[in-house]
Write a protein that holds these residues in place. Structure first.
Motif, PDB file in Angstrom:
ATOM      1  N   PHE A  15       0.833  -1.205   0.000  1.00  0.00           N
ATOM      2  CA  PHE A  15       0.000   0.000   0.000  1.00  0.00           C
ATOM      3  C   PHE A  15       0.869   1.257   0.000  1.00  0.00           C
ATOM      4  O   PHE A  15       0.526   2.258  -0.645  1.00  0.00           O
ATOM      5  N   ASP A  16       2.000   1.197   0.701  1.00  0.00           N
ATOM      6  CA  ASP A  16       2.938   2.321   0.622  1.00  0.00           C
ATOM      7  C   ASP A  16       3.441   2.491  -0.811  1.00  0.00           C
ATOM      8  O   ASP A  16       3.615   3.610  -1.295  1.00  0.00           O
ATOM      9  N   ALA A  17       3.673   1.369  -1.494  1.00  0.00           N
ATOM     10  CA  ALA A  17       4.105   1.412  -2.895  1.00  0.00           C
ATOM     11  C   ALA A  17       3.040   2.070  -3.765  1.00  0.00           C
ATOM     12  O   ALA A  17       3.343   2.871  -4.659  1.00  0.00           O
ATOM     13  N   PHE A  18       1.785   1.750  -3.488  1.00  0.00           N
ATOM     14  CA  PHE A  18       0.695   2.347  -4.262  1.00  0.00           C
ATOM     15  C   PHE A  18       0.621   3.853  -4.031  1.00  0.00           C
ATOM     16  O   PHE A  18       0.415   4.628  -4.972  1.00  0.00           O
ATOM     17  N   GLY A  19       0.779   4.265  -2.780  1.00  0.00           N
ATOM     18  CA  GLY A  19       0.773   5.695  -2.500  1.00  0.00           C
ATOM     19  C   GLY A  19       1.858   6.422  -3.268  1.00  0.00           C
ATOM     20  O   GLY A  19       1.643   7.538  -3.771  1.00  0.00           O
ATOM     21  N   LEU A  20       3.013   5.778  -3.386  1.00  0.00           N
ATOM     22  CA  LEU A  20       4.139   6.380  -4.102  1.00  0.00           C
ATOM     23  C   LEU A  20       3.851   6.494  -5.596  1.00  0.00           C
ATOM     24  O   LEU A  20       4.025   7.563  -6.197  1.00  0.00           O
ATOM     25  N   VAL A  21       3.408   5.405  -6.221  1.00  0.00           N
ATOM     26  CA  VAL A  21       3.169   5.442  -7.667  1.00  0.00           C
ATOM     27  C   VAL A  21       1.974   6.328  -7.994  1.00  0.00           C
ATOM     28  O   VAL A  21       1.953   6.995  -9.046  1.00  0.00           O
ATOM     29  N   ALA A  22       0.993   6.391  -7.106  1.00  0.00           N
ATOM     30  CA  ALA A  22      -0.147   7.277  -7.337  1.00  0.00           C
ATOM     31  C   ALA A  22       0.294   8.733  -7.337  1.00  0.00           C
ATOM     32  O   ALA A  22      -0.137   9.532  -8.179  1.00  0.00           O
ATOM     33  N   GLN A  23       1.172   9.072  -6.405  1.00  0.00           N
ATOM     34  CA  GLN A  23       1.684  10.441  -6.330  1.00  0.00           C
ATOM     35  C   GLN A  23       2.508  10.781  -7.564  1.00  0.00           C
ATOM     36  O   GLN A  23       2.400  11.887  -8.113  1.00  0.00           O
ATOM     37  N   GLU A  24       3.319   9.847  -8.036  1.00  0.00           N
ATOM     38  CA  GLU A  24       4.199  10.115  -9.173  1.00  0.00           C
ATOM     39  C   GLU A  24       3.450  10.178 -10.498  1.00  0.00           C
ATOM     40  O   GLU A  24       3.885  10.874 -11.427  1.00  0.00           O
ATOM     41  N   CYS A  25       2.316   9.463 -10.601  1.00  0.00           N
ATOM     42  CA  CYS A  25       1.663   9.312 -11.909  1.00  0.00           C
ATOM     43  C   CYS A  25       0.254   9.892 -11.981  1.00  0.00           C
ATOM     44  O   CYS A  25      -0.376   9.825 -13.038  1.00  0.00           O
ATOM     45  N   GLY A  26      -0.249  10.431 -10.889  1.00  0.00           N
ATOM     46  CA  GLY A  26      -1.577  11.026 -10.937  1.00  0.00           C
ATOM     47  C   GLY A  26      -2.709  10.031 -10.890  1.00  0.00           C
ATOM     48  O   GLY A  26      -3.793  10.269 -11.460  1.00  0.00           O
ATOM     49  N   ILE A  27      -2.500   8.891 -10.235  1.00  0.00           N
ATOM     50  CA  ILE A  27      -3.576   7.916 -10.045  1.00  0.00           C
ATOM     51  C   ILE A  27      -4.502   8.444  -8.952  1.00  0.00           C
ATOM     52  O   ILE A  27      -4.048   8.872  -7.895  1.00  0.00           O
ATOM     53  N   THR A  28      -5.801   8.406  -9.206  1.00  0.00           N
ATOM     54  CA  THR A  28      -6.768   9.050  -8.322  1.00  0.00           C
ATOM     55  C   THR A  28      -7.519   8.040  -7.449  1.00  0.00           C
ATOM     56  O   THR A  28      -7.502   6.826  -7.706  1.00  0.00           O
ATOM     57  N   GLN A  29      -8.221   8.575  -6.461  1.00  0.00           N
ATOM     58  CA  GLN A  29      -9.074   7.746  -5.607  1.00  0.00           C
ATOM     59  C   GLN A  29     -10.146   7.048  -6.443  1.00  0.00           C
ATOM     60  O   GLN A  29     -10.474   5.878  -6.217  1.00  0.00           O
ATOM     61  N   GLY A  30     -10.709   7.772  -7.410  1.00  0.00           N
ATOM     62  CA  GLY A  30     -11.730   7.176  -8.261  1.00  0.00           C
ATOM     63  C   GLY A  30     -11.220   5.969  -9.024  1.00  0.00           C
ATOM     64  O   GLY A  30     -11.936   4.965  -9.174  1.00  0.00           O
ATOM     65  N   MET A  31      -9.998   6.047  -9.526  1.00  0.00           N
ATOM     66  CA  MET A  31      -9.411   4.907 -10.236  1.00  0.00           C
ATOM     67  C   MET A  31      -9.249   3.716  -9.297  1.00  0.00           C
ATOM     68  O   MET A  31      -9.531   2.565  -9.671  1.00  0.00           O
ATOM     69  N   ALA A  32      -8.787   3.981  -8.091  1.00  0.00           N
ATOM     70  CA  ALA A  32      -8.624   2.909  -7.107  1.00  0.00           C
ATOM     71  C   ALA A  32      -9.978   2.313  -6.730  1.00  0.00           C
ATOM     72  O   ALA A  32     -10.123   1.089  -6.609  1.00  0.00           O
ATOM     73  N   ASP A  33     -10.982   3.168  -6.560  1.00  0.00           N
ATOM     74  CA  ASP A  33     -12.314   2.689  -6.189  1.00  0.00           C
ATOM     75  C   ASP A  33     -12.889   1.770  -7.258  1.00  0.00           C
ATOM     76  O   ASP A  33     -13.597   0.799  -6.945  1.00  0.00           O
ATOM     77  N   ASP A  34     -12.604   2.064  -8.526  1.00  0.00           N
ATOM     78  CA  ASP A  34     -13.087   1.200  -9.616  1.00  0.00           C
ATOM     79  C   ASP A  34     -12.538  -0.219  -9.468  1.00  0.00           C
ATOM     80  O   ASP A  34     -13.258  -1.201  -9.704  1.00  0.00           O
ATOM     81  N   VAL A  35     -11.282  -0.332  -9.093  1.00  0.00           N
ATOM     82  CA  VAL A  35     -10.677  -1.656  -8.922  1.00  0.00           C
ATOM     83  C   VAL A  35     -11.239  -2.347  -7.678  1.00  0.00           C
ATOM     84  O   VAL A  35     -11.600  -3.532  -7.714  1.00  0.00           O
ATOM     85  N   ILE A  36     -11.321  -1.616  -6.585  1.00  0.00           N
ATOM     86  CA  ILE A  36     -11.797  -2.196  -5.324  1.00  0.00           C
ATOM     87  C   ILE A  36     -13.238  -2.700  -5.457  1.00  0.00           C
ATOM     88  O   ILE A  36     -13.639  -3.679  -4.815  1.00  0.00           O
ATOM     89  N   ALA A  37     -14.016  -2.073  -6.335  1.00  0.00           N
ATOM     90  CA  ALA A  37     -15.395  -2.513  -6.550  1.00  0.00           C
ATOM     91  C   ALA A  37     -15.453  -3.946  -7.058  1.00  0.00           C
ATOM     92  O   ALA A  37     -16.440  -4.660  -6.814  1.00  0.00           O
ATOM     93  N   GLY A  38     -14.429  -4.393  -7.761  1.00  0.00           N
ATOM     94  CA  GLY A  38     -14.385  -5.781  -8.209  1.00  0.00           C
ATOM     95  C   GLY A  38     -14.232  -6.747  -7.050  1.00  0.00           C
ATOM     96  O   GLY A  38     -14.870  -7.813  -7.010  1.00  0.00           O
ATOM     97  N   PHE A  39     -13.408  -6.380  -6.067  1.00  0.00           N
ATOM     98  CA  PHE A  39     -13.266  -7.211  -4.875  1.00  0.00           C
ATOM     99  C   PHE A  39     -14.580  -7.239  -4.093  1.00  0.00           C
ATOM    100  O   PHE A  39     -14.934  -8.257  -3.490  1.00  0.00           O
ATOM    101  N   ALA A  40     -15.304  -6.129  -4.116  1.00  0.00           N
ATOM    102  CA  ALA A  40     -16.588  -6.073  -3.426  1.00  0.00           C
ATOM    103  C   ALA A  40     -17.583  -7.048  -4.050  1.00  0.00           C
ATOM    104  O   ALA A  40     -18.364  -7.692  -3.338  1.00  0.00           O
ATOM    105  N   LEU A  41     -17.572  -7.182  -5.369  1.00  0.00           N
ATOM    106  CA  LEU A  41     -18.470  -8.126  -6.030  1.00  0.00           C
ATOM    107  C   LEU A  41     -18.182  -9.554  -5.578  1.00  0.00           C
ATOM    108  O   LEU A  41     -19.094 -10.328  -5.274  1.00  0.00           O
ATOM    109  N   ASP A  42     -16.899  -9.916  -5.528  1.00  0.00           N
ATOM    110  CA  ASP A  42     -16.540 -11.259  -5.065  1.00  0.00           C
ATOM    111  C   ASP A  42     -16.935 -11.465  -3.608  1.00  0.00           C
ATOM    112  O   ASP A  42     -17.362 -12.559  -3.216  1.00  0.00           O
TER     113      ASP A  42
END
Length: 320
Positions: free
Chosen positions: A95-122
């Protein structure tokens, strides 16, 4: 907060252990992009393991871990991801790695939420009713990751066409995985075949992997691979806009994963007698062929455009 070099090294070890195909393809990127790909992969792998209660996708005999506290594990993913995006330490390297790459590349909360929604379905023991539901699931667990990957490779947020085609690549990868793992998923209590498809094949609920339905299962896999093929070919159009090394890496991965789908289609009823995989020799051939494909950079799109687009699937997800 951990040092960047430590997070990169930890993430490199994760992708090497978790996916030999992705690890091989990642080596084709330039150094900066390669490291960011590793950082993003580490988060995806860790979220998947928390959701399934596994370690690097593994448990005894390949079954899922105990699923009794799935909502609590999903909540942990959300909380840790939020902390990472807020630049706070999480006590978890992935998760620390994700925070780093998100900061460097402009990955947003919305993008992360889209992925997490798949885990919610399972976590909800969800089943797709129609093709659109299947594609929505693929969008969450892989198409949205493709969008993040595009950001890692420097695609601007306003380049909607290229982001759409990056999503296509994720959709193609997931369809290949689902077709290959139909029997394995059933053993784990999961089914990603739309109920409408099962009804069309006159398959009784819960019986699609039984030996007497193997021909019908092969027909279903054929249908998945046809959709996969269209999305993979659409993704090639997006790859054409990337820098050479990124284009080479993406085309290599496209070839390797598409080959899994084509092999499932080729084997038909025997596709699930043993796990379909791409050998080291075949991977090298795909990487070599991708080099010349990237060099020529004259992609041919699908004869028929994919039925499902990123915007359609995002809208479907928002209204589900």
């Amino acid at each position: 907060m951990r040092h960047r070099s430590a997070l990169v090294e930890r993430s490199r070890a994760t992708i090497k252990d978790g996916s030999k195909s992705f690890a091989a393809a990642s080596m084709l990127f330039d150094k900066a992009t390669r490291e960011r790909v590793w950082l993003l992969y580490a988060w995806c792998r860790r979220c998947d393991d928390i959701a399934d209660n596994q370690d690097m996708g593994r448990t005894i005999k390949g079954a899922l871990g105990d699923q009794s506290n799935a909502p609590d594990r999903l909540k942990s993913i959300k909380v840790l991801t939020r902390r990472a995006l807020d630049g706070l330490p999480t006590a978890d390297a992935a998760f620390d790695a994700f925070g780093l790459v998100a900061q460097e590349c402009g990955i947003t909360q919305g993008m992360a939420d889209d992925v997490i929604a798949g885990f919610a379905l399972d976590a909800q023991d969800w089943r797709p009713r129609g093709e659109g539901d299947l594609m929505r699931y693929c969008y969450h667990v892989a198409g949205a990751v493709g969008v993040m990957m595009a950001k890692v490779m420097g695609v601007p947020a306003d380049d909607e066409e290229t982001l759409d085609q990056a999503c296509d690549l994720g959709l193609a990868f997931q369809l290949a995985n689902i077709a290959r793992d139909l029997v394995e998923d059933d053993a784990a209590g999961r089914c990603y075949v739309p109920m409408e498809w099962l009804a069309e094949e006159d398959i009784e609920p819960g019986q699609h992997t039984k030996p007497h339905h193997r021909t019908e299962l092969a027909d279903i896999a054929d249908k998945m691979i046809l959709i996969m093929d269209r999305h993979a070919k659409s993704a090639r159009l997006g790859a054409a806009k990337l820098p050479f090394r990124s284009r080479w890496a993406i085309l290599s991965a496209t070839r390797i994963y598409s080959d899994i789908g084509y092999e499932v289609r080729k084997r038909r009823e025997a596709a699930w007698d043993s796990r379909v995989y791409t050998s080291k020799a075949a991977k090298l051939r795909h990487v070599s062929a991708a080099f010349f494909e990237a060099l020529a950079n004259t992609p041919r799109g699908p004869d028929e455009l994919p039925r499902w687009t990123r915007s359609q699937l995002a809208e479907k997800a928002a209204t589900a």
